[in-house]
Design a protein around this motif. Structure first.
Motif, mmCIF file in Angstrom:
data_model
loop_
_atom_site.group_PDB
_atom_site.id
_atom_site.type_symbol
_atom_site.label_atom_id
_atom_site.label_comp_id
_atom_site.label_asym_id
_atom_site.label_seq_id
_atom_site.Cartn_x
_atom_site.Cartn_y
_atom_site.Cartn_z
ATOM 1 N N VAL A 16 0.816 -1.206 0.000
ATOM 2 C CA VAL A 16 0.000 0.000 0.000
ATOM 3 C C VAL A 16 0.856 1.266 0.000
ATOM 4 C CG1 VAL A 16 -0.198 0.137 2.527
ATOM 5 C CG2 VAL A 16 -2.004 1.098 1.092
ATOM 6 N N MET A 17 2.098 1.180 0.452
ATOM 7 C CA MET A 17 2.966 2.352 0.457
ATOM 8 C C MET A 17 3.185 2.913 -0.938
ATOM 9 S SD MET A 17 5.821 1.323 3.354
ATOM 10 C CE MET A 17 6.691 2.894 3.226
ATOM 11 N N ALA A 18 3.130 2.054 -1.963
ATOM 12 C CA ALA A 18 3.314 2.507 -3.336
ATOM 13 C C ALA A 18 2.194 3.443 -3.778
ATOM 14 C CB ALA A 18 3.393 1.313 -4.279
ATOM 15 N N SER A 19 1.050 3.403 -3.078
ATOM 16 C CA SER A 19 -0.098 4.240 -3.434
ATOM 17 C C SER A 19 -0.117 5.566 -2.691
ATOM 18 C CB SER A 19 -1.397 3.477 -3.157
ATOM 19 O OG SER A 19 -1.457 2.296 -3.937
ATOM 20 N N ILE A 20 0.835 5.792 -1.794
ATOM 21 C CA ILE A 20 0.937 7.082 -1.106
ATOM 22 C C ILE A 20 1.625 8.065 -2.047
ATOM 23 C CG2 ILE A 20 1.880 8.336 0.858
ATOM 24 C CD1 ILE A 20 1.779 5.739 2.458
ATOM 25 N N GLN A 21 0.869 9.047 -2.524
ATOM 26 C CA GLN A 21 1.407 10.037 -3.454
ATOM 27 C C GLN A 21 2.196 11.106 -2.697
ATOM 28 O OE1 GLN A 21 1.045 9.576 -6.840
ATOM 29 N NE2 GLN A 21 0.150 7.645 -6.112
ATOM 30 N N GLY A 66 -9.238 8.437 -0.747
ATOM 31 C CA GLY A 66 -10.093 8.277 0.410
ATOM 32 C C GLY A 66 -9.627 9.009 1.649
ATOM 33 N N MET A 67 -8.490 9.695 1.560
ATOM 34 C CA MET A 67 -7.938 10.428 2.698
ATOM 35 C C MET A 67 -7.743 11.897 2.319
ATOM 36 S SD MET A 67 -7.128 8.231 5.291
ATOM 37 C CE MET A 67 -5.700 8.969 6.124
ATOM 38 N N GLU A 68 -7.872 12.776 3.298
ATOM 39 C CA GLU A 68 -7.486 14.167 3.067
ATOM 40 C C GLU A 68 -5.970 14.245 2.956
ATOM 41 O OE1 GLU A 68 -8.935 17.135 5.662
ATOM 42 O OE2 GLU A 68 -11.019 16.452 5.602
ATOM 43 N N ASP A 69 -5.504 15.136 2.074
ATOM 44 C CA ASP A 69 -4.062 15.306 1.929
ATOM 45 C C ASP A 69 -3.441 15.746 3.251
ATOM 46 O OD1 ASP A 69 -4.308 14.648 -0.704
ATOM 47 O OD2 ASP A 69 -3.846 16.645 -1.494
#
Length: 269
Positions: free
Chosen positions: A57-62, A76-79
Protein backbone atom coordinates in the motif's frame (compact mmCIF):
# COMPACT_ATOMS: atom_id res chain seq x y z
CA UNK A 1 38.45 3.48 -23.20
CA UNK A 2 35.56 4.09 -25.59
CA UNK A 3 32.66 6.50 -25.33
CA UNK A 4 29.32 7.28 -26.96
CA UNK A 5 26.80 10.04 -26.37
CA UNK A 6 23.36 9.46 -24.89
CA UNK A 7 20.84 11.84 -23.35
CA UNK A 8 18.75 12.15 -20.22
CA UNK A 9 15.16 11.20 -21.10
CA UNK A 10 13.52 11.59 -17.69
CA UNK A 11 14.35 12.47 -14.10
CA UNK A 12 12.42 11.33 -11.01
CA UNK A 13 12.19 12.34 -7.38
CA UNK A 14 10.98 10.20 -4.45
CA UNK A 15 10.56 12.44 -1.40
CA UNK A 16 9.55 9.59 0.93
CA UNK A 17 11.36 6.25 0.87
CA UNK A 18 9.15 3.48 -0.59
CA UNK A 19 6.29 5.85 -1.50
CA UNK A 20 5.29 7.05 -4.97
CA UNK A 21 7.63 9.30 -6.94
CA UNK A 22 7.10 11.73 -9.78
CA UNK A 23 8.82 13.18 -12.84
CA UNK A 24 10.80 16.44 -12.56
CA UNK A 25 12.56 18.66 -15.08
CA UNK A 26 15.83 18.74 -13.16
CA UNK A 27 17.67 17.35 -10.18
CA UNK A 28 19.93 19.47 -8.00
CA UNK A 29 22.49 17.85 -5.74
CA UNK A 30 23.93 18.35 -2.29
CA UNK A 31 26.18 16.17 -0.15
CA UNK A 32 23.41 13.57 0.35
CA UNK A 33 22.44 13.19 -3.33
CA UNK A 34 19.45 14.66 -5.19
CA UNK A 35 17.93 17.43 -3.11
CA UNK A 36 14.59 16.27 -1.72
CA UNK A 37 15.06 12.65 -2.69
CA UNK A 38 14.30 10.13 0.06
CA UNK A 39 15.03 12.57 2.85
CA UNK A 40 11.79 11.41 4.49
CA UNK A 41 11.15 7.86 5.67
CA UNK A 42 8.36 5.95 7.43
CA UNK A 43 9.43 3.94 10.46
CA UNK A 44 7.84 1.65 13.04
CA UNK A 45 7.86 2.45 16.79
CA UNK A 46 11.37 0.97 17.10
CA UNK A 47 12.74 3.22 14.33
CA UNK A 48 13.03 0.43 11.74
CA UNK A 49 12.22 1.57 8.21
CA UNK A 50 9.00 0.36 6.59
CA UNK A 51 9.03 -0.69 2.94
CA UNK A 52 6.54 -1.47 0.21
CA UNK A 53 8.26 -4.82 -0.16
CA UNK A 54 6.16 -5.87 2.82
CA UNK A 55 3.53 -3.13 2.73
CA UNK A 56 2.49 -2.73 -0.94
CA UNK A 57 0.00 0.00 0.00
CA UNK A 58 2.97 2.35 0.46
CA UNK A 59 3.31 2.51 -3.34
CA UNK A 60 -0.10 4.24 -3.43
CA UNK A 61 0.94 7.08 -1.11
CA UNK A 62 1.41 10.04 -3.45
CA UNK A 63 4.11 12.58 -2.68
CA UNK A 64 4.86 16.15 -3.71
CA UNK A 65 7.63 18.42 -2.48
CA UNK A 66 7.29 22.14 -3.17
CA UNK A 67 9.49 24.81 -1.61
CA UNK A 68 10.47 22.41 1.15
CA UNK A 69 6.90 21.51 2.09
CA UNK A 70 5.89 17.86 1.70
CA UNK A 71 2.35 16.83 0.78
CA UNK A 72 1.15 13.23 1.07
CA UNK A 73 -1.99 11.99 -0.63
CA UNK A 74 -4.03 8.79 -0.64
CA UNK A 75 -7.37 7.90 -2.20
CA UNK A 76 -10.09 8.28 0.41
CA UNK A 77 -7.94 10.43 2.70
CA UNK A 78 -7.49 14.17 3.07
CA UNK A 79 -4.06 15.31 1.93
CA UNK A 80 -1.46 15.69 4.64
CA UNK A 81 0.77 18.77 4.52
CA UNK A 82 4.05 18.32 6.40
CA UNK A 83 6.22 21.31 7.23
CA UNK A 84 9.93 20.50 7.58
CA UNK A 85 10.75 19.68 11.21
CA UNK A 86 12.71 22.29 13.13
CA UNK A 87 15.98 21.91 15.00
CA UNK A 88 13.95 21.56 18.18
CA UNK A 89 12.01 18.56 16.86
CA UNK A 90 12.47 15.24 18.62
CA UNK A 91 15.61 13.48 17.42
CA UNK A 92 15.52 9.76 16.76
CA UNK A 93 18.00 7.10 15.74
CA UNK A 94 16.51 5.12 12.85
CA UNK A 95 17.59 2.03 10.94
CA UNK A 96 17.97 1.54 7.18
CA UNK A 97 19.08 -2.04 6.60
CA UNK A 98 22.26 -2.33 8.71
CA UNK A 99 22.82 1.43 8.95
CA UNK A 100 21.87 3.74 11.80
CA UNK A 101 21.12 7.39 11.11
CA UNK A 102 20.01 10.48 13.00
CA UNK A 103 16.58 11.78 12.02
CA UNK A 104 13.97 14.29 13.17
CA UNK A 105 10.43 13.23 14.00
CA UNK A 106 7.70 14.90 11.92
CA UNK A 107 5.05 14.92 14.62
CA UNK A 108 1.87 13.19 15.70
CA UNK A 109 -0.34 14.51 12.88
CA UNK A 110 1.83 12.76 10.27
CA UNK A 111 2.14 9.67 12.46
CA UNK A 112 -1.64 9.38 12.87
CA UNK A 113 -2.25 9.83 9.14
CA UNK A 114 0.28 7.14 8.21
CA UNK A 115 -0.93 4.78 10.92
CA UNK A 116 -4.43 4.98 9.46
CA UNK A 117 -3.20 4.40 5.90
CA UNK A 118 -0.91 1.49 6.76
CA UNK A 119 -3.01 -0.14 9.45
CA UNK A 120 -0.07 -0.33 11.84
CA UNK A 121 1.85 2.15 14.03
CA UNK A 122 4.09 4.36 11.93
CA UNK A 123 5.92 7.66 12.14
CA UNK A 124 7.40 9.97 9.53
CA UNK A 125 11.02 11.07 10.00
CA UNK A 126 13.28 13.51 8.17
CA UNK A 127 17.03 13.37 7.56
CA UNK A 128 18.52 16.81 8.30
CA UNK A 129 21.61 18.04 6.42
CA UNK A 130 23.88 17.38 9.41
CA UNK A 131 22.96 13.66 9.45
CA UNK A 132 25.63 11.61 7.67
CA UNK A 133 25.02 8.12 6.33
CA UNK A 134 28.02 6.62 4.56
CA UNK A 135 27.64 4.96 1.16
CA UNK A 136 28.85 1.34 1.06
CA UNK A 137 32.62 1.51 1.58
CA UNK A 138 33.06 -1.26 -0.97
CA UNK A 139 31.85 1.14 -3.66
CA UNK A 140 32.66 4.61 -2.31
CA UNK A 141 35.30 6.49 -0.39
CA UNK A 142 34.90 7.85 3.13
CA UNK A 143 32.76 10.99 3.19
CA UNK A 144 30.36 10.05 0.39
CA UNK A 145 26.88 10.28 1.83
CA UNK A 146 23.38 9.10 0.99
CA UNK A 147 19.91 9.90 2.33
CA UNK A 148 17.36 7.19 3.11
CA UNK A 149 17.74 5.43 -0.28
CA UNK A 150 18.61 1.74 0.02
CA UNK A 151 22.32 2.33 -0.46
CA UNK A 152 23.24 4.82 -3.19
CA UNK A 153 22.30 8.41 -4.10
CA UNK A 154 21.18 7.58 -7.66
CA UNK A 155 19.76 4.81 -9.80
CA UNK A 156 20.25 4.97 -13.57
CA UNK A 157 18.10 3.01 -16.04
CA UNK A 158 17.56 3.11 -19.81
CA UNK A 159 14.50 3.44 -22.02
CA UNK A 160 15.82 0.79 -24.41
CA UNK A 161 16.12 -1.82 -21.66
CA UNK A 162 12.57 -1.11 -20.48
CA UNK A 163 11.24 -1.34 -24.05
CA UNK A 164 12.79 -4.81 -24.42
CA UNK A 165 11.21 -5.96 -21.17
CA UNK A 166 7.83 -4.53 -22.19
CA UNK A 167 7.96 -6.30 -25.55
CA UNK A 168 8.82 -9.62 -23.93
CA UNK A 169 6.10 -9.24 -21.29
CA UNK A 170 3.49 -8.16 -23.82
CA UNK A 171 2.51 -5.05 -21.86
CA UNK A 172 3.73 -1.51 -21.26
CA UNK A 173 5.80 -1.60 -18.08
CA UNK A 174 5.96 1.72 -16.26
CA UNK A 175 9.53 2.82 -15.49
CA UNK A 176 8.37 3.98 -12.06
CA UNK A 177 8.26 0.32 -11.00
CA UNK A 178 12.05 0.40 -10.96
CA UNK A 179 12.25 3.70 -9.05
CA UNK A 180 15.12 5.29 -11.01
CA UNK A 181 16.30 8.88 -10.64
CA UNK A 182 17.90 9.15 -14.08
CA UNK A 183 16.49 7.52 -17.21
CA UNK A 184 18.63 7.71 -20.33
CA UNK A 185 18.03 7.02 -24.02
CA UNK A 186 20.29 6.45 -26.99
CA UNK A 187 22.08 3.21 -26.14
CA UNK A 188 21.33 -0.42 -26.79
CA UNK A 189 19.15 -2.44 -24.45
CA UNK A 190 21.03 -3.51 -21.31
CA UNK A 191 24.27 -1.87 -22.48
CA UNK A 192 24.27 -0.02 -19.13
CA UNK A 193 25.44 -3.23 -17.49
CA UNK A 194 28.88 -2.54 -18.97
CA UNK A 195 28.99 1.22 -18.38
CA UNK A 196 31.48 2.57 -15.86
CA UNK A 197 30.61 6.27 -15.91
CA UNK A 198 28.44 8.90 -17.57
CA UNK A 199 30.34 12.12 -18.17
CA UNK A 200 28.49 15.44 -17.91
CA UNK A 201 29.69 19.01 -18.58
CA UNK A 202 30.01 19.57 -14.81
CA UNK A 203 31.38 16.19 -13.76
CA UNK A 204 30.27 12.58 -13.95
CA UNK A 205 28.02 9.87 -12.63
CA UNK A 206 30.04 6.89 -11.49
CA UNK A 207 28.14 3.64 -12.06
CA UNK A 208 29.42 1.58 -9.19
CA UNK A 209 27.07 -1.36 -8.67
CA UNK A 210 24.40 -3.20 -10.68
CA UNK A 211 20.98 -2.92 -9.05
CA UNK A 212 19.60 -6.24 -7.88
CA UNK A 213 15.82 -6.23 -8.05
CA UNK A 214 13.33 -7.37 -5.42
CA UNK A 215 9.61 -8.09 -5.76
CA UNK A 216 8.60 -4.42 -6.26
CA UNK A 217 9.10 -4.18 -10.07
CA UNK A 218 7.02 -7.32 -10.63
CA UNK A 219 3.88 -5.64 -9.21
CA UNK A 220 1.39 -3.58 -11.16
CA UNK A 221 1.63 0.02 -9.91
CA UNK A 222 -2.14 0.40 -9.54
CA UNK A 223 -3.32 -3.00 -8.32
CA UNK A 224 -0.06 -4.06 -6.61
CA UNK A 225 -0.69 -7.58 -7.95
CA UNK A 226 2.34 -9.56 -9.06
CA UNK A 227 2.44 -10.11 -12.82
CA UNK A 228 3.95 -13.44 -13.98
CA UNK A 229 4.69 -12.09 -17.49
CA UNK A 230 6.89 -9.37 -16.01
CA UNK A 231 8.68 -11.92 -13.83
CA UNK A 232 9.31 -14.08 -16.91
CA UNK A 233 10.65 -11.11 -18.91
CA UNK A 234 13.03 -10.16 -16.10
CA UNK A 235 14.30 -13.73 -15.89
CA UNK A 236 14.80 -13.84 -19.65
CA UNK A 237 16.75 -10.60 -19.98
CA UNK A 238 18.06 -9.61 -16.55
CA UNK A 239 19.16 -12.81 -14.82
CA UNK A 240 22.90 -12.56 -14.10
CA UNK A 241 24.59 -15.00 -11.72
CA UNK A 242 21.13 -15.98 -10.43
CA UNK A 243 20.31 -12.35 -9.59
CA UNK A 244 17.79 -10.13 -11.39
CA UNK A 245 19.68 -6.99 -12.45
CA UNK A 246 18.06 -3.86 -13.87
CA UNK A 247 19.81 -0.49 -13.79
CA UNK A 248 22.99 0.76 -12.18
CA UNK A 249 23.53 2.40 -8.81
CA UNK A 250 25.53 5.60 -9.15
CA UNK A 251 27.53 8.20 -7.29
CA UNK A 252 27.58 11.89 -8.21
CA UNK A 253 30.93 13.57 -8.79
CA UNK A 254 31.03 17.41 -9.03
CA UNK A 255 27.63 17.72 -10.74
CA UNK A 256 25.36 20.38 -9.25
CA UNK A 257 22.38 20.08 -11.64
CA UNK A 258 21.08 17.51 -14.13
CA UNK A 259 18.29 18.45 -16.54
CA UNK A 260 16.15 16.42 -18.90
CA UNK A 261 17.74 16.57 -22.36
CA UNK A 262 21.31 16.88 -21.07
CA UNK A 263 23.92 14.93 -23.02
CA UNK A 264 26.09 12.32 -21.32
CA UNK A 265 29.17 10.57 -22.62
CA UNK A 266 29.27 6.87 -21.83
CA UNK A 267 32.53 5.44 -20.55
CA UNK A 268 33.03 1.68 -20.75
CA UNK A 269 36.05 -0.52 -20.21
Amino acid sequence: MTAQTIEIADLYLYPVKSCAGYRVDRLTFDHQGPVGDRRYMIVDPEGEFLTQRRLPVMASIQTRLQQGVLTLGMDGMEDLVVDPPSASSRQLTVSVWSDKAKALDCGDLAANWLTEVLGKPARLVFMPPESHRQVDRGCASVGQWVGFADGFPLLVTSEESLATLSQSAGLDIDMLRFRPNVVVRGGEAFAEQQWQALTHDEGQLLLVKPCERCVIPTRDLLTQQRQPDVVAALKQHCLIDRRLIFGQNALVERIKVLAAGDSLAVVVA
